[in-house]
Design a protein around this motif. Sequence first.
Motif, PDB file in Angstrom:
ATOM      1  N   VAL A  12       0.828  -1.194   0.000  1.00 28.01           N
ATOM      2  CA  VAL A  12       0.000   0.000   0.000  1.00 28.01           C
ATOM      3  C   VAL A  12       0.869   1.254   0.000  1.00 28.01           C
ATOM      4  O   VAL A  12       0.593   2.213  -0.714  1.00 28.01           O
ATOM      5  N   SER A  13       1.935   1.259   0.807  1.00 26.57           N
ATOM      6  CA  SER A  13       2.706   2.482   0.989  1.00 26.57           C
ATOM      7  C   SER A  13       4.104   2.150   1.506  1.00 26.57           C
ATOM      8  O   SER A  13       4.540   0.995   1.459  1.00 26.57           O
ATOM      9  N   PRO A  20      17.053   2.546   2.051  1.00 25.18           N
ATOM     10  CA  PRO A  20      15.981   2.270   1.103  1.00 25.18           C
ATOM     11  C   PRO A  20      14.613   2.412   1.771  1.00 25.18           C
ATOM     12  O   PRO A  20      14.482   2.265   2.982  1.00 25.18           O
ATOM     13  N   LEU A  21      13.601   2.695   0.961  1.00 25.67           N
ATOM     14  CA  LEU A  21      12.251   2.822   1.489  1.00 25.67           C
ATOM     15  C   LEU A  21      11.829   1.526   2.177  1.00 25.67           C
ATOM     16  O   LEU A  21      12.237   0.434   1.776  1.00 25.67           O
ATOM     17  N   LYS A  22      11.019   1.655   3.198  1.00 25.23           N
ATOM     18  CA  LYS A  22      10.456   0.498   3.907  1.00 25.23           C
ATOM     19  C   LYS A  22       9.005   0.334   3.461  1.00 25.23           C
ATOM     20  O   LYS A  22       8.138   1.119   3.847  1.00 25.23           O
ATOM     21  N   LEU A  23       8.748  -0.646   2.611  1.00 25.17           N
ATOM     22  CA  LEU A  23       7.400  -0.875   2.109  1.00 25.17           C
ATOM     23  C   LEU A  23       6.545  -1.515   3.195  1.00 25.17           C
ATOM     24  O   LEU A  23       7.004  -2.402   3.916  1.00 25.17           O
ATOM     25  N   VAL A  24       5.293  -1.043   3.313  1.00 30.28           N
ATOM     26  CA  VAL A  24       4.411  -1.514   4.387  1.00 30.28           C
ATOM     27  C   VAL A  24       3.038  -1.896   3.835  1.00 30.28           C
ATOM     28  O   VAL A  24       2.639  -1.438   2.774  1.00 30.28           O
ATOM     29  N   ASN A  25       2.335  -2.701   4.600  1.00 29.16           N
ATOM     30  CA  ASN A  25       0.978  -3.152   4.289  1.00 29.16           C
ATOM     31  C   ASN A  25       0.931  -3.896   2.951  1.00 29.16           C
ATOM     32  O   ASN A  25       0.420  -3.401   1.959  1.00 29.16           O
ATOM     33  N   ASN A  36      -5.906   2.003  -7.409  1.00 33.50           N
ATOM     34  CA  ASN A  36      -5.308   2.736  -8.516  1.00 33.50           C
ATOM     35  C   ASN A  36      -3.823   3.007  -8.288  1.00 33.50           C
ATOM     36  O   ASN A  36      -3.072   3.206  -9.237  1.00 33.50           O
ATOM     37  N   THR A  37      -3.425   3.050  -7.012  1.00 34.69           N
ATOM     38  CA  THR A  37      -2.055   3.381  -6.651  1.00 34.69           C
ATOM     39  C   THR A  37      -1.536   2.357  -5.663  1.00 34.69           C
ATOM     40  O   THR A  37      -2.212   2.023  -4.689  1.00 34.69           O
ATOM     41  N   PHE A  38      -0.324   1.853  -5.917  1.00 28.17           N
ATOM     42  CA  PHE A  38       0.338   0.933  -4.998  1.00 28.17           C
ATOM     43  C   PHE A  38       1.816   0.870  -5.358  1.00 28.17           C
ATOM     44  O   PHE A  38       2.244   1.442  -6.362  1.00 28.17           O
ATOM     45  N   PHE A  39       2.581   0.201  -4.530  1.00 28.35           N
ATOM     46  CA  PHE A  39       4.015   0.053  -4.735  1.00 28.35           C
ATOM     47  C   PHE A  39       4.342  -1.400  -5.051  1.00 28.35           C
ATOM     48  O   PHE A  39       3.762  -2.308  -4.449  1.00 28.35           O
ATOM     49  N   ARG A  40       5.279  -1.611  -5.976  1.00 31.14           N
ATOM     50  CA  ARG A  40       5.786  -2.954  -6.277  1.00 31.14           C
ATOM     51  C   ARG A  40       7.257  -2.962  -5.874  1.00 31.14           C
ATOM     52  O   ARG A  40       8.031  -2.124  -6.299  1.00 31.14           O
ATOM     53  N   GLY A  41       7.608  -3.920  -5.046  1.00 33.52           N
ATOM     54  CA  GLY A  41       8.991  -4.071  -4.607  1.00 33.52           C
ATOM     55  C   GLY A  41       9.588  -5.346  -5.149  1.00 33.52           C
ATOM     56  O   GLY A  41       8.915  -6.384  -5.205  1.00 33.52           O
ATOM     57  N   TYR A  42      10.841  -5.269  -5.579  1.00 33.11           N
ATOM     58  CA  TYR A  42      11.600  -6.433  -6.045  1.00 33.11           C
ATOM     59  C   TYR A  42      12.677  -6.724  -5.011  1.00 33.11           C
ATOM     60  O   TYR A  42      13.468  -5.836  -4.673  1.00 33.11           O
TER      61      TYR A  42
END
Length: 99
Positions: A12-13, A20-25, A36-42
């Motif tokens: 989600v965010s 590096p960014l810490k991706l959550v949820n 419509n908006t979300f993050f994809r992490g590899y």
Amino acid sequence: MNLEQCESRYFVSYSGVKLPLKLVNELQDSDRENRNTFFRGYFDAEQRLLRCEKLVYGEIELLHDYQYHDNGVLSQADITDADGELTSLRFDAEGKPLG
């Protein structure tokens, strides 16, 4: 970086401002259908974030590519903004910004 060998997950965010960014949820596939908006992490085999993409209506709006020192500390962050402007940041083996 070969993203085909990386695990990709959706979120989600992110939290914090440090790289590096810490991706959550984390999102499941079914959760993304109505967003419509979300993050994809590899992530690599050590679960380090190698690439982060902010997706808005299916298009990449923000992109972070990360590289790490052998000790696991961030060595470089290449950030591409919505206008296609690239900013490269480099860090020493202790994570301190270089010049």
